[in-house]
Design an enzyme around this catalytic site. Structure first.
Site, PDB file in Angstrom:
ATOM      1  N   GLY A 150       0.810  -1.213   0.000  1.00 10.63           N
ATOM      2  CA  GLY A 150       0.000   0.000   0.000  1.00 10.63           C
ATOM      3  C   GLY A 150       0.846   1.267   0.000  1.00 10.63           C
ATOM      4  O   GLY A 150       0.349   2.360   0.311  1.00 10.63           O
ATOM      5  N   THR A 151       2.113   1.133  -0.380  1.00 16.19           N
ATOM      6  CA  THR A 151       3.046   2.266  -0.398  1.00 16.19           C
ATOM      7  C   THR A 151       2.547   3.405  -1.286  1.00 16.19           C
ATOM      8  O   THR A 151       2.580   4.573  -0.881  1.00 16.19           O
ATOM      9  CB  THR A 151       4.414   1.810  -0.960  1.00 16.19           C
ATOM     10  OG1 THR A 151       4.673   0.477  -0.544  1.00 16.19           O
ATOM     11  CG2 THR A 151       5.519   2.739  -0.562  1.00 16.19           C
TER      12      THR A 151
ATOM     13  N   HIS B 152      11.735   1.427   1.743  1.00 15.34           N
ATOM     14  CA  HIS B 152      11.372   0.027   1.987  1.00 15.34           C
ATOM     15  C   HIS B 152      12.373  -0.613   2.962  1.00 15.34           C
ATOM     16  O   HIS B 152      12.267  -1.793   3.272  1.00 15.34           O
ATOM     17  CB  HIS B 152      11.407  -0.784   0.690  1.00 15.34           C
ATOM     18  CG  HIS B 152      10.214  -0.596  -0.208  1.00 15.34           C
ATOM     19  ND1 HIS B 152       8.945  -0.471   0.274  1.00 15.34           N
ATOM     20  CD2 HIS B 152      10.109  -0.558  -1.569  1.00 15.34           C
ATOM     21  CE1 HIS B 152       8.094  -0.350  -0.760  1.00 15.34           C
ATOM     22  NE2 HIS B 152       8.782  -0.387  -1.870  1.00 15.34           N
TER      23      HIS B 152
HETATM   24  P1  A3P Z   1      -2.958  -5.371  -5.302  1.00 15.83           P
HETATM   25  O1  A3P Z   1      -1.845  -5.884  -6.150  1.00 15.83           O
HETATM   26  O2  A3P Z   1      -3.382  -6.380  -4.284  1.00 15.83           O
HETATM   27  O3  A3P Z   1      -4.102  -4.849  -6.070  1.00 15.83           O
HETATM   28  P2  A3P Z   1       2.560  -0.820  -3.271  1.00 15.83           P
HETATM   29  O4  A3P Z   1       1.985   0.517  -3.509  1.00 15.83           O
HETATM   30  O5  A3P Z   1       3.220  -0.977  -1.939  1.00 15.83           O
HETATM   31  O6  A3P Z   1       3.382  -1.273  -4.401  1.00 15.83           O
HETATM   32  O7  A3P Z   1       1.315  -1.810  -3.145  1.00 15.83           O
HETATM   33  C1  A3P Z   1       0.564  -2.125  -4.280  1.00 15.83           C
HETATM   34  C2  A3P Z   1      -0.819  -2.518  -3.860  1.00 15.83           C
HETATM   35  O8  A3P Z   1      -1.557  -1.355  -3.457  1.00 15.83           O
HETATM   36  C3  A3P Z   1      -1.578  -3.119  -5.028  1.00 15.83           C
HETATM   37  O9  A3P Z   1      -2.419  -4.126  -4.468  1.00 15.83           O
HETATM   38  C4  A3P Z   1      -2.350  -1.925  -5.561  1.00 15.83           C
HETATM   39  O10 A3P Z   1      -3.475  -2.267  -6.328  1.00 15.83           O
HETATM   40  C5  A3P Z   1      -2.712  -1.224  -4.274  1.00 15.83           C
HETATM   41  N1  A3P Z   1      -2.988   0.203  -4.469  1.00 15.83           N
HETATM   42  C6  A3P Z   1      -2.347   1.074  -5.270  1.00 15.83           C
HETATM   43  N2  A3P Z   1      -2.892   2.290  -5.206  1.00 15.83           N
HETATM   44  C7  A3P Z   1      -3.935   2.191  -4.345  1.00 15.83           C
HETATM   45  C8  A3P Z   1      -4.915   3.123  -3.882  1.00 15.83           C
HETATM   46  N3  A3P Z   1      -4.933   4.365  -4.307  1.00 15.83           N
HETATM   47  N4  A3P Z   1      -5.837   2.676  -3.013  1.00 15.83           N
HETATM   48  C9  A3P Z   1      -5.824   1.395  -2.552  1.00 15.83           C
HETATM   49  N5  A3P Z   1      -4.931   0.467  -2.967  1.00 15.83           N
HETATM   50  C10 A3P Z   1      -3.993   0.867  -3.851  1.00 15.83           C
END
Ligand code: A3P
Length: 327
Positions: free
Chosen positions: A71-72, A132
């Site tokens: 959720g970064t 990270h």
């Molecule tokens: P999924 O692959 O399960 O859909 P990070 O940002 O750490 O790379 O994590 C990616 C995850 O956060 C992905 O999950 C992505 O879809 C989700 N994500 C990205 N933007 C988001 C947002 N605005 N709200 C909620 N989830 C989000």
């Protein structure tokens, strides 16, 4: 005498890298085991020594910290939109998050640190930066062990099976931009490596545990959030985030719906639809669209069998026994 900022162990790590355990089965980066974590070799070689010797944190800095795929991107957007709302109101048609991917608005300290250190230095305060890195690999100047002020850190934690599945799908999609071929990387292989802690910045549960323990020890400096809870009530989390960052919402802002405007601006649907996220790429060549997938809790069940899930749950449960933390 060596300056305190250049003190071992992390600043002279480059010389011992060849002697560290190596893992090459986890695309896209070769990993080395260092201080109990599997860290990309490239970060150990250049970024970590640079961060430890040159990075000058400011007491007003806010760090978004996370294990990858937890959720970064969302938290970067929320923290940036919240902290910078006086300069960039969320309804502003020209808001940076409408023109740039959240990863361009909030830079990772541990990605090409040496190339971007002057740019980071030139950013106006208050800065939002990201990492990270495991808590134990951050310099004392960030964690506050060396200087009393320290920075604020907001950590987002995600359920391990969802983090694994998200990472596996992302790797398969994005690895080619980073020069690796991950098309044949199966979920079984990814699971085995993940259970053994062999993934970027793994073991995942150790990464989470370190930040959680620190959030218990210093709640005014480390805020621990859970992705799944953020999904349930994003507005409550934005209020919490603002208060923690020292910029709580005024009554007037509440009346004007600023909180919901921030949540809306940063929502998965809105972000995914922006031109820059549909067609843009980052400096590594990874397509911005790869950062936005489903964004739900529990999607692991569409990719893992119950047996696979049970295996990982057991590894995590055993590792966390007696710590007081659970997912
Ligand atoms: P999924 O692959 O399960 O859909 P990070 O940002 O750490 O790379 O994590 C990616 C995850 O956060 C992905 O999950 C992505 O879809 C989700 N994500 C990205 N933007 C988001 C947002 N605005 N709200 C909620 N989830 C989000």
């Amino acid at each position: 005498a060596a300056s305190p900022l250049a003190s071992p162990p992390h600043s002279n790590i480059a010389s011992i890298i060849p002697s560290l355990p190596l893992e090459t089965r986890c695309p896209p980066f070769p990993l080395r085991r260092y201080a109990n974590f599997w860290v990309p070799e490239v970060i150990l070689k250049a970024d970590l020594p640079g961060i430890h010797s040159c990075f000058k944190p400011r007491p007003t800095d806010v760090f978004v910290a996370s294990f990858p795929k937890s959720g970064t991107t969302w938290l970067k957007a929320l923290a940036f939109a919240t902290l910078k709302r006086s300069t960039h109101p969320p309804l502003d048609g020209d808001h940076p998050l409408r023109r740039c991917n959240p990863h361009d608005c909030v830079r990772f300290l541990d990605a090409n640190f040496n190339q971007q250190k002057d740019e980071l230095e030139a950013l106006p305060s208050p800065r939002v930066l990201a990492t990270h890195l495991p808590y134990s690999l951050l310099p004392g100047s960030i964690t506050g062990d060396r200087e009393r002020s320290g920075c604020r850190i907001v950590y987002v934690c995600r359920e391990p099976k969802d983090a694994l599945v998200s990472a596996w799908l992302f790797t398969r999609k994005a690895a080619s931009a980073l020069g690796a071929d991950a098309r044949s990387f199966t979920i079984q292989e990814a699971l085995e490596l993940f259970c053994d802690g062999r993934c970027m910045c793994g073991p995942q549960w150790e990464h989470v545990l370190q930040y959680w323990e620190e959030s218990v020890r210093r709640p005014d400096r480390v805020l621990f959030l859970r992705y799944e809870e953020m999904l349930i009530d994003p507005e409550a989390h934005v209020r919490k985030l603002a208060k923690f960052m020292g910029c709580g919402f005024s009554e007037e802002e509440e009346e004007h719906g600023v909180v919901s405007a921030i949540v809306e601006l940063c929502s998965l649907g809105k972000m995914r639809d922006m031109e820059v996220n549909r067609n843009g790429s980052n400096m590594l060549g990874v397509k911005n669209e790869s950062y936005f997938r489903k964004g739900v809790a529990g999607d692991w069940s569409n990719h893992m069998t119950p047996d696979m899930a049970q295996r990982l749950d057991k590894v995590v449960e055993d590792a966390l026994q007696g710590t007081g933390f659970s997912f």
